[in-house]
Scaffold this motif. Structure first.
Motif, PDB file in Angstrom:
ATOM      1  N   SER A   1     -48.046 -88.712 -18.022  1.00 38.65           N
ATOM      2  CA  SER A   1     -46.738 -88.732 -17.378  1.00 38.65           C
ATOM      3  C   SER A   1     -45.727 -87.865 -18.114  1.00 38.65           C
ATOM      4  O   SER A   1     -44.876 -87.225 -17.491  1.00 38.65           O
ATOM      5  CB  SER A   1     -46.233 -90.174 -17.281  1.00 38.65           C
ATOM      6  OG  SER A   1     -46.159 -90.758 -18.572  1.00 38.65           O
ATOM      7  N   GLY A   2     -45.793 -87.836 -19.446  1.00 39.48           N
ATOM      8  CA  GLY A   2     -44.869 -86.993 -20.197  1.00 39.48           C
ATOM      9  C   GLY A   2     -45.082 -85.522 -19.899  1.00 39.48           C
ATOM     10  O   GLY A   2     -44.115 -84.763 -19.714  1.00 39.48           O
ATOM     11  N   ALA A   3     -46.358 -85.123 -19.831  1.00 38.30           N
ATOM     12  CA  ALA A   3     -46.659 -83.721 -19.532  1.00 38.30           C
ATOM     13  C   ALA A   3     -46.216 -83.356 -18.122  1.00 38.30           C
ATOM     14  O   ALA A   3     -45.794 -82.224 -17.861  1.00 38.30           O
ATOM     15  CB  ALA A   3     -48.149 -83.459 -19.707  1.00 38.30           C
ATOM     16  N   VAL A   4     -46.310 -84.315 -17.193  1.00 38.48           N
ATOM     17  CA  VAL A   4     -45.871 -84.056 -15.817  1.00 38.48           C
ATOM     18  C   VAL A   4     -44.378 -83.732 -15.789  1.00 38.48           C
ATOM     19  O   VAL A   4     -43.946 -82.768 -15.151  1.00 38.48           O
ATOM     20  CB  VAL A   4     -46.184 -85.276 -14.927  1.00 38.48           C
ATOM     21  CG1 VAL A   4     -45.514 -85.137 -13.564  1.00 38.48           C
ATOM     22  CG2 VAL A   4     -47.683 -85.439 -14.756  1.00 38.48           C
ATOM     23  N   LEU A   5     -43.564 -84.529 -16.486  1.00 41.49           N
ATOM     24  CA  LEU A   5     -42.124 -84.275 -16.507  1.00 41.49           C
ATOM     25  C   LEU A   5     -41.799 -82.950 -17.185  1.00 41.49           C
ATOM     26  O   LEU A   5     -40.922 -82.204 -16.730  1.00 41.49           O
ATOM     27  CB  LEU A   5     -41.399 -85.415 -17.224  1.00 41.49           C
ATOM     28  CG  LEU A   5     -41.442 -86.792 -16.543  1.00 41.49           C
ATOM     29  CD1 LEU A   5     -40.532 -87.760 -17.265  1.00 41.49           C
ATOM     30  CD2 LEU A   5     -41.060 -86.703 -15.083  1.00 41.49           C
ATOM     31  N   GLU A   6     -42.515 -82.641 -18.267  1.00 39.01           N
ATOM     32  CA  GLU A   6     -42.244 -81.389 -18.977  1.00 39.01           C
ATOM     33  C   GLU A   6     -42.656 -80.187 -18.138  1.00 39.01           C
ATOM     34  O   GLU A   6     -42.053 -79.122 -18.237  1.00 39.01           O
ATOM     35  CB  GLU A   6     -42.973 -81.379 -20.322  1.00 39.01           C
ATOM     36  CG  GLU A   6     -42.419 -82.370 -21.336  1.00 39.01           C
ATOM     37  CD  GLU A   6     -40.935 -82.192 -21.566  1.00 39.01           C
ATOM     38  OE1 GLU A   6     -40.498 -81.035 -21.737  1.00 39.01           O
ATOM     39  OE2 GLU A   6     -40.205 -83.196 -21.546  1.00 39.01           O
ATOM     40  N   SER A   7     -43.693 -80.326 -17.314  1.00 36.50           N
ATOM     41  CA  SER A   7     -44.091 -79.230 -16.441  1.00 36.50           C
ATOM     42  C   SER A   7     -43.097 -79.062 -15.290  1.00 36.50           C
ATOM     43  O   SER A   7     -42.813 -77.945 -14.863  1.00 36.50           O
ATOM     44  CB  SER A   7     -45.496 -79.478 -15.876  1.00 36.50           C
ATOM     45  OG  SER A   7     -46.449 -79.511 -16.905  1.00 36.50           O
ATOM     46  N   ALA A   8     -42.579 -80.208 -14.802  1.00 42.96           N
ATOM     47  CA  ALA A   8     -41.629 -80.144 -13.691  1.00 42.96           C
ATOM     48  C   ALA A   8     -40.298 -79.539 -14.124  1.00 42.96           C
ATOM     49  O   ALA A   8     -39.729 -78.681 -13.439  1.00 42.96           O
ATOM     50  CB  ALA A   8     -41.423 -81.533 -13.104  1.00 42.96           C
TER      51      ALA A   8
ATOM     52  N   PRO B   1     -53.072 -90.799 -12.128  1.00 42.27           N
ATOM     53  CA  PRO B   1     -52.206 -91.426 -11.134  1.00 42.27           C
ATOM     54  C   PRO B   1     -50.881 -90.672 -10.867  1.00 42.27           C
ATOM     55  O   PRO B   1     -50.066 -91.160 -10.107  1.00 42.27           O
ATOM     56  CB  PRO B   1     -51.899 -92.773 -11.792  1.00 42.27           C
ATOM     57  CG  PRO B   1     -51.812 -92.427 -13.252  1.00 42.27           C
ATOM     58  CD  PRO B   1     -52.820 -91.326 -13.475  1.00 42.27           C
ATOM     59  N   ASN B   2     -50.611 -89.553 -11.559  1.00 42.98           N
ATOM     60  CA  ASN B   2     -49.299 -88.894 -11.458  1.00 42.98           C
ATOM     61  C   ASN B   2     -49.290 -87.884 -10.318  1.00 42.98           C
ATOM     62  O   ASN B   2     -49.265 -86.678 -10.547  1.00 42.98           O
ATOM     63  CB  ASN B   2     -48.960 -88.213 -12.784  1.00 42.98           C
ATOM     64  CG  ASN B   2     -48.912 -89.181 -13.942  1.00 42.98           C
ATOM     65  OD1 ASN B   2     -49.708 -89.095 -14.857  1.00 42.98           O
ATOM     66  ND2 ASN B   2     -47.993 -90.121 -13.885  1.00 42.98           N
ATOM     67  N   ASN B   3     -49.304 -88.383  -9.078  1.00 41.08           N
ATOM     68  CA  ASN B   3     -49.327 -87.493  -7.921  1.00 41.08           C
ATOM     69  C   ASN B   3     -47.966 -87.389  -7.231  1.00 41.08           C
ATOM     70  O   ASN B   3     -47.867 -86.854  -6.141  1.00 41.08           O
ATOM     71  CB  ASN B   3     -50.375 -87.956  -6.910  1.00 41.08           C
ATOM     72  CG  ASN B   3     -50.037 -89.313  -6.330  1.00 41.08           C
ATOM     73  OD1 ASN B   3     -49.343 -90.109  -6.963  1.00 41.08           O
ATOM     74  ND2 ASN B   3     -50.523 -89.590  -5.149  1.00 41.08           N
ATOM     75  N   TYR B   4     -46.917 -87.898  -7.870  1.00 35.71           N
ATOM     76  CA  TYR B   4     -45.583 -87.853  -7.270  1.00 35.71           C
ATOM     77  C   TYR B   4     -44.549 -87.562  -8.346  1.00 35.71           C
ATOM     78  O   TYR B   4     -44.448 -88.288  -9.337  1.00 35.71           O
ATOM     79  CB  TYR B   4     -45.272 -89.182  -6.584  1.00 35.71           C
ATOM     80  CG  TYR B   4     -43.968 -89.213  -5.815  1.00 35.71           C
ATOM     81  CD1 TYR B   4     -43.488 -88.083  -5.161  1.00 35.71           C
ATOM     82  CD2 TYR B   4     -43.216 -90.387  -5.722  1.00 35.71           C
ATOM     83  CE1 TYR B   4     -42.294 -88.128  -4.447  1.00 35.71           C
ATOM     84  CE2 TYR B   4     -42.033 -90.442  -4.992  1.00 35.71           C
ATOM     85  CZ  TYR B   4     -41.571 -89.297  -4.356  1.00 35.71           C
ATOM     86  OH  TYR B   4     -40.404 -89.326  -3.658  1.00 35.71           O
ATOM     87  N   VAL B   5     -43.798 -86.466  -8.181  1.00 35.55           N
ATOM     88  CA  VAL B   5     -42.717 -86.116  -9.099  1.00 35.55           C
ATOM     89  C   VAL B   5     -41.490 -85.785  -8.258  1.00 35.55           C
ATOM     90  O   VAL B   5     -41.607 -85.198  -7.168  1.00 35.55           O
ATOM     91  CB  VAL B   5     -43.125 -84.923 -10.003  1.00 35.55           C
ATOM     92  CG1 VAL B   5     -43.394 -83.679  -9.210  1.00 35.55           C
ATOM     93  CG2 VAL B   5     -42.056 -84.657 -11.062  1.00 35.55           C
ATOM     94  N   TYR B   6     -40.320 -86.188  -8.734  1.00 35.51           N
ATOM     95  CA  TYR B   6     -39.121 -86.017  -7.916  1.00 35.51           C
ATOM     96  C   TYR B   6     -37.902 -85.815  -8.812  1.00 35.51           C
ATOM     97  O   TYR B   6     -37.910 -86.108 -10.016  1.00 35.51           O
ATOM     98  CB  TYR B   6     -38.922 -87.206  -6.977  1.00 35.51           C
ATOM     99  CG  TYR B   6     -39.113 -88.561  -7.618  1.00 35.51           C
ATOM    100  CD1 TYR B   6     -38.052 -89.292  -8.112  1.00 35.51           C
ATOM    101  CD2 TYR B   6     -40.394 -89.128  -7.717  1.00 35.51           C
ATOM    102  CE1 TYR B   6     -38.230 -90.540  -8.671  1.00 35.51           C
ATOM    103  CE2 TYR B   6     -40.589 -90.374  -8.271  1.00 35.51           C
ATOM    104  CZ  TYR B   6     -39.497 -91.079  -8.758  1.00 35.51           C
ATOM    105  OH  TYR B   6     -39.671 -92.303  -9.318  1.00 35.51           O
ATOM    106  N   TYR B   7     -36.822 -85.311  -8.185  1.00 35.59           N
ATOM    107  CA  TYR B   7     -35.612 -84.937  -8.923  1.00 35.59           C
ATOM    108  C   TYR B   7     -34.401 -85.248  -8.058  1.00 35.59           C
ATOM    109  O   TYR B   7     -34.405 -85.031  -6.840  1.00 35.59           O
ATOM    110  CB  TYR B   7     -35.657 -83.443  -9.259  1.00 35.59           C
ATOM    111  CG  TYR B   7     -34.348 -82.871  -9.773  1.00 35.59           C
ATOM    112  CD1 TYR B   7     -33.894 -83.156 -11.052  1.00 35.59           C
ATOM    113  CD2 TYR B   7     -33.569 -82.035  -8.974  1.00 35.59           C
ATOM    114  CE1 TYR B   7     -32.706 -82.631 -11.528  1.00 35.59           C
ATOM    115  CE2 TYR B   7     -32.375 -81.500  -9.439  1.00 35.59           C
ATOM    116  CZ  TYR B   7     -31.943 -81.799 -10.723  1.00 35.59           C
ATOM    117  OH  TYR B   7     -30.775 -81.282 -11.194  1.00 35.59           O
ATOM    118  N   GLY B   8     -33.350 -85.769  -8.673  1.00 34.03           N
ATOM    119  CA  GLY B   8     -32.073 -85.980  -8.008  1.00 34.03           C
ATOM    120  C   GLY B   8     -30.955 -85.502  -8.905  1.00 34.03           C
ATOM    121  O   GLY B   8     -31.083 -85.495 -10.134  1.00 34.03           O
TER     122      GLY B   8
END
Length: 590
Positions: free
Chosen positions: A70-77, A109-116
């Motif tokens: 999950s940390g890598a997902v946020l850093e990639s996003a 399980p990290n198939n959803y990333v989002y931003y607001g």
């Protein structure tokens, strides 16, 4: 008259000689049974403690593997230091591209990333599969989110619908948590409205070019796979395993559900105290009572919990935490009766054999007694050594009676403790002990030569499971094990470390260059198509490998394994970077 009475009252000589001896043999048989029971109980208690600790460690590893991406997902996003755009539409293409790459890292399980952002805009990318995605977007604060489907990283957006409810990211809990935290943070575990499964969200704030707070990027982590793993875990016939939050709420359990439906139709989480499962509730209450007085920084804690009827529950628990604020407690427990029934039965049979020996002949009884005592001492000594961590301690008992069955059961238990059942290789604990012994030998005699640790992680193993099923994955792991055996030297030691990870103890390694031939041989072997998977399309796995050399990279087993693991992940990151670089090309072809 007196003589006659005396003769009649005198005991026969055989009885005089036999009765004390029979009493002595019976007493010895009882003593041996008691000692056997105590020795077996002590040995099994040590083994039980080791099994509990090992199982708690397995659960902690499963949690780590479940959330580590999950940390890598946020850093990639949104890479750390990258300024947020003034508006989503001004940088929509780049954000969408990064979100696609981010959800490709750990699609399960990290198939959803989002931003607001502070303007009330929102953008989310949900991956249905490797090729199909869904974009959820709103560019005005007062508009409802539009849902768009697309295929591939650059696929054209196809409008599907617009949500009925107004979604404002600024009022969501993940947004507030991300805004108030200095770095990564976890939200509380909650029930997903659609799936009724537990979900945790990891979030991080994003700053503008001037360093002001601009928005929050987040990713959801479904806990269903973790709950499935715990549900299928078999500790003992009546053993249980569960994970709780510090407030007592169940995250996963092998004995009860973690979410229940109320009479009004709403779904709520349950606490370990309200689980309705007697063993779980007893264990939960005892663990909660120990949490405030126990320091778990050095590893798992093992406790014995008395219950009604004089029985005991043996339990181990461990705190799992990360630098983003996650804090969970993993617990494994089993009743004392699960493993003592066999010991009691064997002791009873031993006493019966001793009594039978008395009825046959005292001489045979004495011989059997000495024989039994000798072998029981060997079994007890082997059990003590196993309890001290020597999993391959020889028993040295070769009999065909109940004690022999106990010895064989003990040897089978030793074999299972040190062997991976799927591949036939030694397992993690046995490998670590071998490595410690080898390091000790080197310190005593450096003429034995240096050594190295080669950490191997299969690159595309998940594709085998996804495309062909877990049975094919198991066959692939067995085939990989055979290929590794054929690729290393005769005195190198191979072990299955965890999942699709293997480790090899390389002998006579004095530097990195000495390991190159073995690495090249393994790489060639694993680049060949799999024979065991089947199907019309041949599949190759490939592997990422990390090397650590003793003593340059570490002087103990744990350090060497960590260094080799880190080097392996650096190589795997290079492979992933190459795969990510090829993703736009695949998208344009679609």
């Amino acid at each position: 008259m007196s003589d006659t009475t005396s003769r009649r009252s005198a005991l026969p000589l055989k009885l005089v000689l036999t009765v004390p001896y029979v009493v002595l043999v019976i007493a010895l048989a009882v003593a041996i049974g008691t000692l056997s029971y105590q020795a077996g109980s002590s040995a099994i208690s040590r083994l039980t403690e080791q099994i509990l600790v090992e199982t708690v460690g397995r659960i902690a590893q499963a949690i780590d593997r479940h959330i580590v991406g999950s940390g890598a997902v946020l850093e990639s996003a949104f890479p750390d230091g990258m300024a947020a755009p003034e508006s989503i539409e001004s940088d929509l293409y780049n954000i969408r591209t990064r979100f696609w790459i981010a959800t490709s890292l750990h699609i399960d399980p990290n198939n959803y990333v989002y931003y607001g952002n502070e303007a009330g805009q929102g953008l989310g990318l949900y991956r249905h599969s490797l090729e199909h995605g869904e974009l959820r977007m709103k560019l005005q604060a007062n508009e409802r989110r539009g849902i768009y489907r697309f295929e591939g990283i650059d696929g054209a957006l196809e409008f599907i619908r617009r949500e009925e409810r107004l979604f404002d990211p600024r009022v969501r809990p993940w947004y507030a948590d991300g805004r108030n935290a200095a770095g990564h943070t976890w939200t509380s575990v909650y029930i997903d409205f659609g799936t009724r499964e537990l979900v945790a969200t990891r979030a991080r704030r994003v700053l503008s070019a001037t360093g002001e707070f601009e928005g929050v990027v987040a990713t959801d982590v479904s806990l269903k796979a973790l709950n499935d793993f715990i549900s299928q875990l078999r500790v003992s016939p009546n053993g249980i395993a569960f994970i709780i939050e510090p407030d007592g709420s169940l995250i996963a359990s092998s004995a009860t559900p973690n979410v229940i439906r109320m009479p009004d139709g709403n779904y709520v989480r349950i606490s370990g105290a309200d689980s309705g499962h007697a063993l779980l509730t007893h264990t939960f209450n005892a663990v909660i009572g120990h949490l405030h007085s126990t320091d778990l920084s050095d590893g798992p804690e093992v406790i014995a919990i008395p219950i009604d009827g004089g029985d005991l529950i043996h339990a181990a628990f461990e705190r799992v935490a990360d630098d983003a604020g996650l804090e969970w407690i993993t617990v494994v427990a089993m009743p004392n009766s699960d493993f003592m029934a066999g010991i009691t039965a064997n002791v009873k049979r031993t006493i019966q054999l001793a009594l039978l020996a008395v009825l046959l002949t005292i001489l045979v009884g004495l011989a059997i007694l000495n024989w039994v005592a000798r072998d029981l001492r060997r079994l007890s000594e082997a059990a003590r050594k196993v309890g001290d961590g020597q999993l391959d301690a020889p028993v040295g008992v070769r009999r065909r009676d109940e004690i022999g069955a106990l010895a064989r059961s003990f040897e089978d238990m030793q074999h299972r403790l040190r062997t991976d059942q799927l591949t036939g290789l030694i397992n993690r604990e046995a490998f670590t002990q071998k490595l410690r012994n080898r390091i000790a030998e080197y310190r005593e005699d450096r003429r034995k030569g240096g050594l190295g640790i080669l950490f191997i992680d299969l690159d595309r193993f998940k594709q085998v499971n996804d495309q062909h099923g877990h049975d094919a994955g198991n066959r692939a792991l067995r085939e990989v094990a055979e290929r590794l055996r054929a690729s290393v030297r005769a005195d190198d030691l191979i072990a299955r470390y965890a999942g699709d990870e293997f480790v090899i103890l390389l002998e006579r390694i004095d530097g990195v260059e000495d390991a190159d031939p073995v690495r090249a041989s393994i790489a060639r072997s694993l680049s060949e198509p799999l024979d065991s998977v089947g199907g019309e399309t041949s599949m190759t796995l490939g592997a990422s490998m990390g090397l650590a050399v003793f003593p340059e990279d570490g002087e103990d087993a744990e350090t060497l394994l960590k260094v080799a693991d880190r080097n392996m992940y650096e190589e795997k990151s290079t492979h992933r970077g190459e795969d990510a670089a090829r993703l736009p090309e695949r998208g344009s072809m679609d």
